[in-house]
Enzyme design. Structure first.
Site, PDB file in Angstrom:
ATOM      1  CE  LYS A 280      -3.161   2.560   3.031  1.00  0.00           C
ATOM      2  NZ  LYS A 280      -3.829   2.572   4.357  1.00  0.00           N
ATOM      3  CG  ASP A 285      -5.617   8.101   4.541  1.00  0.00           C
ATOM      4  OD1 ASP A 285      -6.461   8.717   3.860  1.00  0.00           O
ATOM      5  OD2 ASP A 285      -5.899   7.129   5.261  1.00  0.00           O
ATOM      6  CE  LYS A 292      -6.451   8.712   7.921  1.00  0.00           C
ATOM      7  NZ  LYS A 292      -6.964   7.482   8.542  1.00  0.00           N
ATOM      8  CG  ASP A 303      -1.998   5.277   5.099  1.00  0.00           C
ATOM      9  OD1 ASP A 303      -1.957   4.258   5.815  1.00  0.00           O
ATOM     10  OD2 ASP A 303      -3.014   5.627   4.485  1.00  0.00           O
ATOM     11  CG  ASP A 362      -9.914   7.202   6.862  1.00  0.00           C
ATOM     12  OD1 ASP A 362      -8.844   7.291   6.235  1.00  0.00           O
ATOM     13  OD2 ASP A 362      -9.970   7.205   8.109  1.00  0.00           O
ATOM     14  CD  GLU A 364      -6.822   5.295   2.338  1.00  0.00           C
ATOM     15  OE1 GLU A 364      -5.673   4.981   2.714  1.00  0.00           O
ATOM     16  OE2 GLU A 364      -7.747   5.506   3.140  1.00  0.00           O
ATOM     17  NE  ARG A 366     -10.452  -1.216   3.719  1.00  0.00           N
ATOM     18  CZ  ARG A 366     -11.001  -1.249   4.936  1.00  0.00           C
ATOM     19  NH1 ARG A 366     -12.150  -1.890   5.132  1.00  0.00           N
ATOM     20  NH2 ARG A 366     -10.415  -0.672   5.953  1.00  0.00           N
TER      21      ARG A 366
END
EC number: 3.4.11.1
Length: 514
Positions: A280, A285, A292, A303, A362, A364, A366
Site C-alpha cells: 500500500k 491519507d 480524519k 501510510d 478513509d 482507501e 484496500r
C-alpha cells in the site's frame, strides 16, 4: 538537513587476532559482552575484568541483559571508550542478541563515536540459544545497524556527526574455514537485511510534501536501476486506459496523480513460481471526504509503509540474489478531500472488473490494493503477500506490538510465522471464517469497502484477499507496528521498516525448500 541513513555509513568486517593486537587497535570505542559469571571466573580479558569488578561491587553495572555501561579508558585519549553490554546468566536468543547490539549502538551514538571494535568471546555461540555462528553474526550486524539508525531532520543548525562509520568484530585465536565462512555469511545477510530496513525507514519518515506518488515511483526506479531489475511506472493516463478504477478513484482528489509501480526480480531461468508482493503506497491519507480528525493526522506520512516494506525487500533481494522469482507492485496515491475526490456511495470498477461500493473514503488502502493485487496476478504471481497500514482496528486488537495477519492458506501462513520468529518481528494470525467473508457482500456491487467496526481488521484484510482470486495469499496489517511513538528494541521512534526482514527471511526459506 542531517541524519544520514545508517545503511549508507557503516562498514562491517571481522578479523581473527591475538589479544595484544586488540589492545593496539586505533578505534574510538570497544564493545564487550559481559556475563556476571564470566567476570567472577575471570574468563574475560584482564583489562576488562579489572574495570568490571569495581563496577559490579558498587552496583553500577551488573551485566543484566541489555544493560549498558560506557566508561573512558585511562591513558587512551579523550575519545577512547569501552561499552559493556550485559547478557545475563543464560544464553541469548538471536533476537535478544540483536537487541543487545542495538543497545550498544545507541550508547555509541550518545558518545558520537565513529569507529568501533566489538570483542567477541571465543566462541561467541556460547552466548546464544541457536549455537550457530552465522545466526549470531547476522543478529549482531543487524542489531548494530538498526540501533544506529538516526532519522533525517531538517534543522538549520546541526552538529556535524555522521554516525558510526565502521564496525570491526574481533575474534581472538584461530577459527576453522567453516566458522569463518559462517561469519561472513551472517554479516552479509545482516548488512542486506539492515540496509533494506533503513531504506524503508527513510522513505516512511519523509514528510508528505517531500514524498508524493511520483517521488515514490522515482525512489523505486532508483532501486531497480541499482540492481538492473526490470521495472515500470504507469501514470494516470495509462491507469485510466487500463481501467484501474480503484487507484484512479482514490487519487483523483489530489493535485498529485496516482502511479502504479512494478519491479521484477528474476532469480531463476524460467518465470514461474512467482512470489507477488503488493504494498500500500498512500503517501498521505487525510481520509478524503470521510475526513480524519486533526489530532495525529501528521502521522499519516507513514501510510505508505507497506510500499516501503516491499521496496526494502527488493533491495535485499538485489544484495543477496536468491534463486527465486518475485514481482513487486505498489499502487500509490494521495487521498485528499478535493472537489474531484471520490465519495461515500460511489461504485467503482476495479482492474479485474469487480465492482466496489464505497461506504468510507478513509478505507482507501484496500481499494488501491485491489488493483495492485490484480496487476500482480497478471504479471505471473502464483502466491501473494500484501503489506499495508490498513486499519486502526488492528491497533485495538494488537497495539503497536504485533502485526496482524489474515490468510487463505494455513501452510503458507505457518511458514511465514516461523520466519517471523527467526527475525524477532511479531506476527499474530487472525481468523478468516466464512462469516467474515460474507460481511463484505454489497447490495449494489460485488463487494463493499467497509463493514463497520466489528471484526474490521479481519474484514479489511479479507477484502484485499478477494482480489487474490484463490491464489495462496497472506495479508499483513502493519498499522500498529510501522510507526512507533517511542523507541523499542531495535526500532527507533518513528518508522520501523517492519516486515522487510521477515518477508525476506520467508523468501529465502522458499529458495531453500526448492
Amino acid at each position: 538537513m542531517d541524519g544520514h541513513s545508517c545503511s549508507e555509513m557503516m562498514q562491517v568486517a571481522i578479523e581473527w587476532i591475538g589479544e595484544s593486537d586488540a589492545a593496539r587497535l586505533d578505534v574510538d570505542a570497544f564493545i564487550v559482552l559481559v556475563s556476571p559469571e564470566g567476570v567472577q571466573h575471570g574468563s574475560m580479558r584482564q583489562a576488562w575484568n579489572s574495570l568490571l569488578l569495581p563496577l559490579m561491587e558498587r552496583h553500577l553495572f551488573q551485566g543484566a541483559p541489555f544493560q549498558t555501561y560506557a566508561m573512558p579508558l585511562q591513558g587512551r585519549g579523550e575519545y577512547r571508550t569501552v561499552i559493556f553490554v550485559g547478557v545475563g546468566e543464560r544464553p541469548l536468543t538471536s533476537e535478544e542478541l540483536r537487541v543487545a547490539a542495538a543497545q550498544a549502538a545507541k550508547a555509541a551514538l550518545k558518545m558520537r563515536v565513529k569507529t568501533i571494535a566489538w570483542e567477541l568471546s571465543s566462541p561467541l555461540v556460547a552466548f546464544t540459544v541457536e549455537q550457530d555462528a552465522a545466526t549470531a553474526a547476522q543478529a549482531l550486524t543487524e542489531g548494530m545497524i538498526l540501533g544506529a539508525y538516526r532519522q533525517q531532520h531538517y534543522k538549520k543548525h546541526a552538529a556535524p556527526y555522521d554516525g558510526i562509520e565502521q564496525l570491526l568484530f574481533l575474534r581472538k585465536g584461530s577459527a576453522s574455514a567453516a566458522e569463518k565462512a559462517d561469519w561472513e555469511l551472517g554479516i552479509r545477510r545482516g548488512l542486506a537485511y539492515a540496509e533494506s530496513v533503513c531504506l524503508a525507514r527513510d522513505l516512511t519518515n519523509l514528510p508528505g510534501n517531500m514524498l508524493v506518488p511520483d517521488d515514490l515511483a522515482k525512489a523505486a526506479l532508483n532501486v531497480a536501476a541499482k540492481y538492473g531489475f526490470e521495472s515500470s511506472v504507469l501514470d494516470e493516463r495509462q491507469l485510466k486506459e487500463l481501467g484501474m478504477g480503484g487507484l484512479i478513484a482514490v487519487g483523483q482528489g489530489s493535485a498529485h496523480p496516482p502511479r502504479l509501480i512494478m519491479i521484477r526480480y528474476q532469480g531463476r531461468e524460467q518465470w514461474e513460481d512467482v512470489i507477488g508482493l503488493v504494498g500500500k503506497g498512500i503517501t498521505f491519507d487525510t481520509g478524503g471526504i470521510s475526513l480524519k480528525r486533526r489530532v495525529g493526522m501528521e502521522e499519516m506520512i507513514s501510510d505508505m509503509a507497506g510500499a516501503a516494506a516491499v521496496l526494502g525487500v527488493m533491495n535485499a533481494l538485489g544484495r543477496l540474489k536468491p534463486a527465486v522469482n518475485v514481482v513487486m507492485v505498489i499502487p500509490t496515491a494521495e487521498n485528499m478531500p478535493g472537489g474531484t475526490a471520490f465519495k461515500p456511495g460511489d461504485v467503482i470498477r476495479s482492474y479485474n472488473g469487480r465492482t466496489i461500493e464505497v461506504l468510507n473514503t478513509d478505507a482507501e488502502g484496500r481499494v488501491v490494493l485491489a488493483d495492485g493485487m490484480a496487476y500482480a496476478r497478471e504479471q505471473g504471481a502464483s502466491k501473494l503477500i500484501d503489506v499495508a497500514t490498513l486499519t486502526g482496528a488492528v491497533l485495538t486488537a494488537l497495539g503497536d506490538v504485533a502485526t496482524g495477519a489474515v490468510a487463505n492458506d494455513d501452510t503458507m501462513l505457518e511458514e511465514f510465522i516461523l520466519a517471523s520468529k527467526r527475525t524477532g518481528e511479531k506476527v499474530w494470525p487472525l481468523p478468516a471464517y466464512k462469516e467474515f467473508w460474507d460481511m463484505l457482500k454489497s447490495d449494489v456491487a460485488d463487494v463493499k469497502n467497509s463493514t463497520g467496526s466489528r471484526g474490521a481488521a479481519i474484514t479489511a484484510g479479507l477484502f484485499v484477499g478477494t482480489f487474490a482470486e484463490g491464489l495462496p495469499w497472506i495479508h499483513l496489517d502493519i498499522a500498529g507496528t510501522a510507526f512507533l511513538a517511542k523507541e523499542r528494541g531495535v526500532n527507533p521512534k518513528g518508522a520501523t521498516g517492519v516486515m522487510v526482514r521477515t518477508i525476506t527471511e520467508w523468501i529465502l526459506a522458499q529458495e531453500a525448500a526448492k
